[in-house]
Design a protein around this motif. Structure first.
Motif, PDB file in Angstrom:
ATOM      1  N   TYR A 293      -8.034 -10.065   0.196  1.00 23.70           N
ATOM      2  CA  TYR A 293      -6.623 -10.169   0.562  1.00 23.70           C
ATOM      3  C   TYR A 293      -6.191  -9.057   1.525  1.00 23.70           C
ATOM      4  O   TYR A 293      -5.053  -9.056   1.990  1.00 23.70           O
ATOM      5  N   LYS A 296      -4.372 -10.030   4.837  1.00 22.01           N
ATOM      6  CA  LYS A 296      -3.032 -10.566   4.577  1.00 22.01           C
ATOM      7  C   LYS A 296      -2.083  -9.465   4.127  1.00 22.01           C
ATOM      8  O   LYS A 296      -0.906  -9.428   4.515  1.00 22.01           O
ATOM      9  N   GLU A 299      -1.031  -7.401   7.207  1.00 19.42           N
ATOM     10  CA  GLU A 299      -0.090  -8.136   8.057  1.00 19.42           C
ATOM     11  C   GLU A 299       1.286  -8.227   7.400  1.00 19.42           C
ATOM     12  O   GLU A 299       2.316  -8.058   8.053  1.00 19.42           O
ATOM     13  N   THR A 300       1.296  -8.488   6.097  1.00 19.34           N
ATOM     14  CA  THR A 300       2.573  -8.655   5.378  1.00 19.34           C
ATOM     15  C   THR A 300       3.385  -7.375   5.373  1.00 19.34           C
ATOM     16  O   THR A 300       4.574  -7.368   5.734  1.00 19.34           O
TER      17      THR A 300
END
Length: 351
Positions: A293, A296, A299-300
């Protein structure tokens, strides 16, 4: 899995001074923000930079200007409350700039319509406030547009419109942002910018008072400045998808941003909540899968830091590099850049 390079996930938001070679991009931005209105001429921008370069600032995203702000210093006692834009801005040339004045006057602010949602206006207003504090100015004054009024002009007066914006019955893309950034509405000015059909020529007379202002001769050296921290006590709720984790994180970041926090700090290994998305895996397997993860996660948190204009200490996340598992704390700066720190002393269980 090879080493994750945070530079692959970074974006770069920068607040910097405007330069004359920015002229063409500024004209593009003015056409996008104020369709039908005359943009700056090159001579006007040259004059602004010559008279008061520190007051002309912009925000760039990955090197391209996406927002800008223009201002000058005046002694506001020399102006009437009911002035117009041409008078206060010297028709955009700001030759009336006064280094000895006590008020920073904002004559324009623009945000690219394609980049709204990144709190770019807040960054520009914060830069203006920093300039006012640095120069020990009494206040900032702006004559703000009310572009949403044109759609309601047949059913209400300008006064009724701004009252509804102030009580949040209506939303105005300019006035709502100004109120959220600490400006107070003093009065309405008719015929401020007659060519502004969206505002029907009206402007709001808004002010921000510099609480650090010290009258001349009484200034003291200020050795420290305050920052505001939001420290999150996080509940590990059961989740099934990464999007559920993202929604929960965004709630805290949004709240911290509303309180004008400089940093929001999440707890170590906050992504352990995502272990619930793996069914039936042994702990060691699940922890290694958790590292999948990481892209992600990066980026989040990067996007949230930029959108809400707050620096985020994103707890920490397991990261797999060259088949070695690390517990890494990441710092997501509001300008889109990312810092990282490996845990120096893992616990026995972590080893």
């Amino acid at each position: 899995m090879t080493r994750i390079d945070v530079e692959d996930f970074e974006r770069q938001l920068e607040v910097r001074p405007i330069r004359i070679d920015d002229y063409d991009r500024l004209v593009e931005l003015q056409h996008a923000c104020f369709p039908g209105m005359e943009p700056w001429s090159r001579k006007q921008l040259e004059s602004q930079l010559r008279m008061f370069a520190p007051g002309q600032i912009c925000v760039t995203l990955d090197g391209e200007i996406v927002a800008s702000s223009s201002s000058l210093i005046v002694d506001f006692d020399h102006y009437e409350d009911f002035h117009d834009w041409k008078v206060i801005s010297d028709n955009g040339y700001i030759r009336n700039h006064d280094d000895e004045g006590d008020t920073l006057y904002g004559i324009e602010i623009m945000v690219d319509p394609q980049c709204r949602g990144l709190k770019l206006a807040r960054r520009l207003y914060d830069a203006r406030k920093a300039l006012a504090r640095e120069r020990n100015l009494r206040s900032i004054i702006i004559g703000g547009r009310i572009p949403g009024y044109g759609r309601h002009a047949r059913e209400m007066t300008a006064r009724e419109y701004v009252e509804k914006v102030m009580d949040k019955t209506l939303y105005d893309p300019v006035l709502t942002a100004q109120l959220a950034n600490g400006f107070q509405l003093r009065r309405l000015i008719p015929n401020y910018l007659p060519d502004d059909s969206e505002s029907k020529g009206y402007a709001t007379f808004l002010a921000w008072d510099n609480l650090d202002y010290e009258p001349p001769g009484k200034r003291r050296f200020r050795a420290v400045s305050n920052i505001r921290l939001c420290v999150v006590q996080y509940m590990m709720r059961p989740i099934d998808y990464f999007e559920s984790f993202k929604t929960q994180i965004e709630y805290f970041v949004d709240t911290a941003s509303d309180y004008k926090c400089d940093f929001v700090v999440f707890p170590e290994l906050i992504t352990s909540q995502l272990l619930a998305t793996f069914r039936g895996d042994r702990p060691a397997q699940a922890v290694r899968k958790l590292a999948e993860y990481t892209p992600k996660y990066l980026e989040t948190f990067r996007d949230l830091a930029m959108r809400y204009a707050v620096n985020i200490v994103g707890g920490s996340q397991f990261t797999l590099e060259d088949d070695q598992l690390y517990n890494v704390a990441y710092l997501f700066r509001r300008d889109g850049t990312i810092g990282k720190q490996y845990k120096i002393q893992p616990t026995a269980d972590e080893r």
